[in-house]
Design a protein around this motif. Structure first.
Motif, PDB file in Angstrom:
ATOM      1  N   PHE A 385       0.839  -1.201   0.000  1.00  0.00           N
ATOM      2  CA  PHE A 385       0.000   0.000   0.000  1.00  0.00           C
ATOM      3  C   PHE A 385       0.873   1.250   0.000  1.00  0.00           C
ATOM      4  CE2 PHE A 385      -3.504  -2.668   0.436  1.00  0.00           C
ATOM      5  CZ  PHE A 385      -4.680  -1.934   0.432  1.00  0.00           C
ATOM      6  N   ASP A 386       0.350   2.323  -0.599  1.00  0.00           N
ATOM      7  CA  ASP A 386       1.074   3.593  -0.652  1.00  0.00           C
ATOM      8  C   ASP A 386       1.399   4.076   0.759  1.00  0.00           C
ATOM      9  OD1 ASP A 386       0.747   3.456  -3.349  1.00  0.00           O
ATOM     10  OD2 ASP A 386      -0.759   5.047  -3.493  1.00  0.00           O
ATOM     11  N   PRO A 387       2.577   4.676   0.957  1.00  0.00           N
ATOM     12  CA  PRO A 387       2.941   5.180   2.293  1.00  0.00           C
ATOM     13  C   PRO A 387       1.970   6.226   2.829  1.00  0.00           C
ATOM     14  CG  PRO A 387       4.861   5.123   0.853  1.00  0.00           C
ATOM     15  CD  PRO A 387       3.669   4.846  -0.018  1.00  0.00           C
ATOM     16  N   ASP A 388       1.314   6.963   1.931  1.00  0.00           N
ATOM     17  CA  ASP A 388       0.411   8.024   2.385  1.00  0.00           C
ATOM     18  C   ASP A 388      -1.042   7.564   2.463  1.00  0.00           C
ATOM     19  OD1 ASP A 388       0.044   7.741  -0.318  1.00  0.00           O
ATOM     20  OD2 ASP A 388       0.137   9.879  -0.806  1.00  0.00           O
ATOM     21  N   TYR A 389      -1.288   6.249   2.340  1.00  0.00           N
ATOM     22  CA  TYR A 389      -2.663   5.756   2.462  1.00  0.00           C
ATOM     23  C   TYR A 389      -3.175   6.067   3.861  1.00  0.00           C
ATOM     24  CZ  TYR A 389      -6.747   2.774   1.947  1.00  0.00           C
ATOM     25  OH  TYR A 389      -8.048   2.320   1.862  1.00  0.00           O
ATOM     26  N   ARG A 390      -4.402   6.533   3.944  1.00  0.00           N
ATOM     27  CA  ARG A 390      -4.990   6.917   5.230  1.00  0.00           C
ATOM     28  C   ARG A 390      -5.898   5.803   5.756  1.00  0.00           C
ATOM     29  NH1 ARG A 390      -7.801  12.452   3.876  1.00  0.00           N
ATOM     30  NH2 ARG A 390      -7.883  11.481   1.802  1.00  0.00           N
ATOM     31  N   PHE A 391      -5.446   5.168   6.822  1.00  0.00           N
ATOM     32  CA  PHE A 391      -6.248   4.125   7.464  1.00  0.00           C
ATOM     33  C   PHE A 391      -7.102   4.754   8.560  1.00  0.00           C
ATOM     34  CE2 PHE A 391      -2.524   1.932   5.757  1.00  0.00           C
ATOM     35  CZ  PHE A 391      -3.116   0.883   5.077  1.00  0.00           C
ATOM     36  N   GLY A 392      -7.916   3.921   9.215  1.00  0.00           N
ATOM     37  CA  GLY A 392      -8.760   4.415  10.297  1.00  0.00           C
ATOM     38  C   GLY A 392      -7.957   4.634  11.574  1.00  0.00           C
ATOM     39  N   GLU A 393      -8.635   5.029  12.618  1.00  0.00           N
ATOM     40  CA  GLU A 393      -7.964   5.337  13.880  1.00  0.00           C
ATOM     41  C   GLU A 393      -7.605   4.086  14.674  1.00  0.00           C
ATOM     42  OE1 GLU A 393     -10.385   8.023  16.060  1.00  0.00           O
ATOM     43  OE2 GLU A 393     -10.258   9.649  14.585  1.00  0.00           O
ATOM     44  N   SER A 394      -8.277   2.985  14.441  1.00  0.00           N
ATOM     45  CA  SER A 394      -8.049   1.765  15.215  1.00  0.00           C
ATOM     46  C   SER A 394      -7.002   0.888  14.533  1.00  0.00           C
ATOM     47  CB  SER A 394      -9.358   0.986  15.361  1.00  0.00           C
ATOM     48  OG  SER A 394      -9.123  -0.330  15.796  1.00  0.00           O
ATOM     49  N   ASP A 395      -5.929   0.572  15.263  1.00  0.00           N
ATOM     50  CA  ASP A 395      -4.904  -0.313  14.705  1.00  0.00           C
ATOM     51  C   ASP A 395      -5.469  -1.699  14.427  1.00  0.00           C
ATOM     52  OD1 ASP A 395      -2.991   1.650  14.772  1.00  0.00           O
ATOM     53  OD2 ASP A 395      -2.101   0.997  16.667  1.00  0.00           O
ATOM     54  N   ASN A 396      -6.258  -2.244  15.342  1.00  0.00           N
ATOM     55  CA  ASN A 396      -6.809  -3.579  15.132  1.00  0.00           C
ATOM     56  C   ASN A 396      -7.671  -3.632  13.880  1.00  0.00           C
ATOM     57  OD1 ASN A 396      -5.585  -4.779  17.336  1.00  0.00           O
ATOM     58  ND2 ASN A 396      -7.290  -4.362  18.719  1.00  0.00           N
ATOM     59  N   GLN A 397      -8.419  -2.570  13.648  1.00  0.00           N
ATOM     60  CA  GLN A 397      -9.240  -2.498  12.444  1.00  0.00           C
ATOM     61  C   GLN A 397      -8.359  -2.461  11.196  1.00  0.00           C
ATOM     62  OE1 GLN A 397     -11.586   1.199  11.144  1.00  0.00           O
ATOM     63  NE2 GLN A 397     -13.099  -0.006  12.280  1.00  0.00           N
ATOM     64  N   THR A 398      -7.266  -1.715  11.261  1.00  0.00           N
ATOM     65  CA  THR A 398      -6.351  -1.619  10.123  1.00  0.00           C
ATOM     66  C   THR A 398      -5.710  -2.965   9.824  1.00  0.00           C
ATOM     67  OG1 THR A 398      -5.882   0.709  10.555  1.00  0.00           O
ATOM     68  CG2 THR A 398      -4.270  -0.495   9.242  1.00  0.00           C
ATOM     69  N   TYR A 399      -5.271  -3.679  10.871  1.00  0.00           N
ATOM     70  CA  TYR A 399      -4.692  -5.011  10.651  1.00  0.00           C
ATOM     71  C   TYR A 399      -5.712  -5.926   9.960  1.00  0.00           C
ATOM     72  CZ  TYR A 399      -0.915  -3.838  13.969  1.00  0.00           C
ATOM     73  OH  TYR A 399       0.159  -3.271  14.603  1.00  0.00           O
ATOM     74  N   ARG A 400      -6.950  -5.882  10.406  1.00  0.00           N
ATOM     75  CA  ARG A 400      -7.979  -6.737   9.801  1.00  0.00           C
ATOM     76  C   ARG A 400      -8.194  -6.358   8.332  1.00  0.00           C
ATOM     77  NH1 ARG A 400     -10.567  -6.119  14.864  1.00  0.00           N
ATOM     78  NH2 ARG A 400     -11.890  -4.439  14.051  1.00  0.00           N
TER      79      ARG A 400
END
Length: 425
Positions: A385-400
């Motif tokens: 994924f691009d380095p500047d991709y914006r994920f959500g605030e929850s790390d667990n959600q991002t891992y999923r």
């Protein structure tokens, strides 16, 4: 100079070929990132998971969201497109699920919803689908997919195309099956004269991963919030002491404390209490191996279990697999994952597959002086994924989300290969 076929525009540059595509079962947009890098414009994205939709909108705000593809009243209203990209749900086919396949009422039928959209768009020129490897292992499901696509006059990858990021120099072992197709009328017969697509036709640029490549993606100065809990770290270090204390550099079977039979002297009594007669053969072998190991190292094991209160710990921390052989000196030099099967340690060449569950790989951080989970940014690197991709605030959600995502580099190479096979007049 550009030449136009319908709304598919092909030019002299293979790296930027303008085309339009629809992104179905889109997740957080792995296919979007890949197709955009090739000059593609997304005319619509379908996704039902709310957190994925939020991430998709945050990163691709101009793309129309189509909602649930099973609830699209008029698929023909979707703007015209050249390609279909879809990572249709893997759960009906995954070994981690019930493997109901197309009999799964909630998700197994989504493949046919994708076909409905293709049927409503006769201008469709090709597609790229992604799923778990296990889909190709079920000959019945694979046959249904191939026959339905060939019915629609697509030339397809009839032989399962199994690819992993590790095939492209990315240190993650993550095998997925990809299904590609081109309408017969739209193929370039000079470079695709046959009635099927092979991996060789796609001209993929593979490269092997180097030894210890996994550590090459790790960041420095990682926030201590990624450190594992103290009791987990204590258990990991205890297992390292277990290896040295027993004098065993390699262990050819999983260690399960429950299979030692601590406190029971007679093997017959222990085996009977475990119900060995009703166990499958593989589990009987594990039981006997563990019991024999305990006999050989009883004095050390009894003291070790007591000192580290091992039976008071989570069941997951009472199981241990060392998959590094003798060439990895200690647990700090390996890659760790805590799974349902227990603590697993692997060589630092390839990270285990990122999955949509909270068992993020663990590494030793020399600067921090602790074991830690890999960060969301590091996980994103493993999925290209691009380095500047914006994920959500929850790390667990991002891992999923990353665990469910298609690898961007693989999708990019497949997209480039598919476009190369299309007619250019």
């Amino acid at each position: 100079m550009m030449k136009k076929i319908g709304h598919l525009v092909l030019g002299v540059s293979e790296s930027q070929i303008p085309f339009q595509y629809v992104d179905l079962c889109a997740g957080i947009g792995g296919f979007h990132l890949a197709m955009r890098s090739l000059g593609g414009k997304c005319v619509g994205a379908a996704e039902v998971n709310d957190s994925c939709v939020d991430a998709y909108r945050a990163n691709f705000p101009t793309t129309p969201m189509l909602g649930d593809i099973t609830s699209i009243d008029s698929p023909s209203d979707i703007p015209a497109f050249d390609l279909v990209c879809a990572g249709f749900p893997c759960q009906p086919f995954s070994k981690a699920g019930k493997q109901l396949g197309f009999e799964d009422e909630s998700r197994g039928k989504l493949f046919f919803s994708i076909l409905d959209i293709i049927d409503a768009h006769p201008e469709t020129k090709g597609f790229i689908f992604e799923n778990v490897r296990n889909l190709a292992d079920n000959k019945s499901n694979w046959s249904v997919i191939c026959e339905e696509l060939k019915k629609r006059d697509f030339i397809i990858t009839e032989d399962p195309l199994i690819l992993s990021p590790s095939d492209f120099g990315i240190p993650q072992k993550r095998e997925r099956v990809f299904i590609l197709g081109i309408k017969k009328r739209d193929r370039d017969q000079r470079i695709l004269p046959n009635s099927r697509i092979t991996e060789g036709d796609l001209d993929l640029r593979k490269k092997p991963c180097e030894n210890n490549a996994a550590f090459g993606i790790l960041d420095k100065d990682v926030d201590e919030s990624f450190a594992v809990a103290p009791d987990v770290e204590e258990a990991l270090l205890a297992w390292d002491e277990f290896r040295f204390g027993t004098g065993i550099k390699t262990i050819g079977f999983p260690i399960w404390l429950s299979h030692f039979g601590i406190g029971i002297d007679r093997d017959s009594d222990f085996f009977e209490s475990m119900g060995i007669a009703e166990m499958p053969n593989w589990k009987q072998n594990y039981l006997r191996h563990n019991r024999h190991f305990y006999h050989l190292h009883r004095d050390f094991v009894d003291d070790w279990v007591k000192r580290y209160h091992m039976y008071d710990r989570s069941k997951l921390l009472q199981k241990f697999e060392w998959n590094c052989g003798a060439d990895v000196p200690d647990i700090k030099c390996g890659l760790i994952q805590i799974r349902q099967s227990g603590v697993r340690v692997k060589r630092p060449d390839l990270f285990p597959t990122l999955v949509a569950m909270p068992n993020t790989p663990i590494v030793w951080d020399e600067g921090m002086g602790h074991f830690r989970r890999i960060t969301t940014k590091e996980a994103a690197k493993l999925q290209s994924f691009d380095p500047d991709y914006r994920f959500g605030e929850s790390d667990n959600q991002t891992y999923r989300q990353l665990g469910n995502a298609v690898n961007v580099e693989i999708a990019r190479q497949l997209g480039k290969g598919l476009l190369r096979l299309m007619r250019k007049e």
